[in-house]
Design a protein around this motif. Structure first.
Motif, short mmCIF file in Angstrom:
data_model
loop_
_atom_site.label_atom_id
_atom_site.label_comp_id
_atom_site.label_asym_id
_atom_site.label_seq_id
_atom_site.Cartn_x
_atom_site.Cartn_y
_atom_site.Cartn_z
N ALA A 116 0.82 -1.21 0.00
CA ALA A 116 0.00 0.00 0.00
C ALA A 116 0.86 1.26 0.00
CB ALA A 116 -0.91 0.00 1.23
N ASN A 117 0.30 2.33 -0.58
CA ASN A 117 0.97 3.63 -0.52
C ASN A 117 0.87 4.20 0.89
OD1 ASN A 117 1.41 3.53 -3.32
ND2 ASN A 117 -0.59 4.44 -3.75
N GLY A 118 1.77 5.11 1.22
CA GLY A 118 1.71 5.78 2.51
C GLY A 118 2.66 5.24 3.55
N GLY A 119 3.57 4.35 3.15
CA GLY A 119 4.57 3.86 4.09
C GLY A 119 4.05 2.83 5.06
N ILE A 120 4.82 2.63 6.12
CA ILE A 120 4.56 1.54 7.07
C ILE A 120 3.23 1.72 7.79
CG2 ILE A 120 5.79 2.67 8.96
CD1 ILE A 120 5.66 -1.12 8.15
N LEU A 121 2.80 2.97 8.03
CA LEU A 121 1.54 3.20 8.73
C LEU A 121 0.36 2.68 7.91
CD1 LEU A 121 1.94 6.76 10.30
CD2 LEU A 121 1.77 4.58 11.49
N SER A 122 0.36 3.01 6.63
CA SER A 122 -0.73 2.54 5.76
C SER A 122 -0.68 1.03 5.58
CB SER A 122 -0.64 3.22 4.39
OG SER A 122 -0.84 4.60 4.51
N LYS A 123 0.51 0.51 5.34
CA LYS A 123 0.66 -0.93 5.14
C LYS A 123 0.16 -1.71 6.35
CE LYS A 123 4.92 -0.18 2.47
NZ LYS A 123 4.53 -0.50 1.10
N THR A 124 0.55 -1.25 7.54
CA THR A 124 0.14 -1.92 8.77
C THR A 124 -1.38 -1.93 8.90
OG1 THR A 124 2.19 -1.25 9.89
CG2 THR A 124 0.33 -1.93 11.29
N SER A 125 -2.01 -0.78 8.63
CA SER A 125 -3.46 -0.68 8.77
C SER A 125 -4.18 -1.61 7.81
CB SER A 125 -3.90 0.76 8.52
OG SER A 125 -5.31 0.85 8.54
#
Length: 230
Positions: A116-125
């Motif tokens: 996912a776009n948006g880095g680790i925060l987006s990926k984690t979510s």
């Protein structure tokens, strides 16, 4: 007093149905953008690294996009708890909903969440969302098999709250961009969490207060209201 409450309930249920129909149409329009197959259209334009470097990415992407629209529709029809004169319609819609999530939509969503776009925060979510979506649906399936239908209904509502993240995250995106004009990557990070956390909190509140029982969309209220006037 009872008549006023009943009319209010009818009004809100009609608004809910119309609202879902509108947003379902918007989601359908997004889905149709990817027919026929074209790796250089819409969202895929910003995912060319994955498209080029990971041959399996498009397979997961199209699986997720094409099945999710049917998940939305079958899930909504299932919670209507109405057979529309068709034998086992509610049950069959539930089966379609559960099968598509467990086998197609949730696993492909988890895979896409990793990139996912948006880095680790987006990926984690998005990865957490995918696992919770799969688990809540599987739990609903288990409880139905055990004929624990009250708990089954609760878990189906939880599952559908996660399903509706497809709609709610796009609503949040419009609101946030309109009000704050943030960086695109910041938007992804915010909507990744806002897309599903408020949904599940609302459902948990309704379950805790036992309000969700009154929120089940029995369409008998439509036929009843018309028959009263005849």
């Amino acid at each position: 007093m009872l008549s006023a409450k009943r009319n209010t309930a009818i009004f809100f249920k009609i608004i809910l149905i119309i609202g879902f129909a509108y947003f379902f149409w918007l989601m359908l329009k997004i889905t149709l953008e990817y027919i026929p197959f074209n790796p250089e259209v819409s969202f895929l334009m910003i995912k060319q690294t994955e498209v080029v470097e990971r041959p399996e990415y498009l397979a997961f992407f199209y699986t997720h996009v094409y099945t999710s629209i049917f998940v939305l529709l079958s899930g909504f029809l299932a919670i209507l708890t109405k057979d529309f004169g068709l034998k086992n319609f509610h049950r069959n819609m539930g089966k379609v909903y559960i099968f598509l999530i467990l086998i197609c939509a949730a696993p492909s969503g988890i895979y896409m969440g990793i990139f996912a776009n948006g880095g680790i925060l987006s990926k984690t979510s998005f990865v957490i969302l995918g696992f919770l979506w799969w688990f809540s649906t599987f739990k609903a399936y288990q409880l139905a098999r055990q004929k624990r239908f009250k708990e089954h209904k609760q878990w189906m509502w939880r599952s559908f709250a996660f399903t509706l993240s497809a709609i709610s995250l796009r609503m949040w995106k419009v609101i946030i961009v309109y009000l704050f004009h943030p960086n695109p990557m910041d938007v992804y990070q915010m909507i990744a969490w806002l897309g599903w956390i408020p949904n599940i909190l609302i459902i948990e509140y309704l379950i805790t207060k036992n309000i969700y029982e009154n929120c089940t969309l029995h369409l008998d209220f439509l036929t009843d209201s018309f028959s009263d006037k005849l």
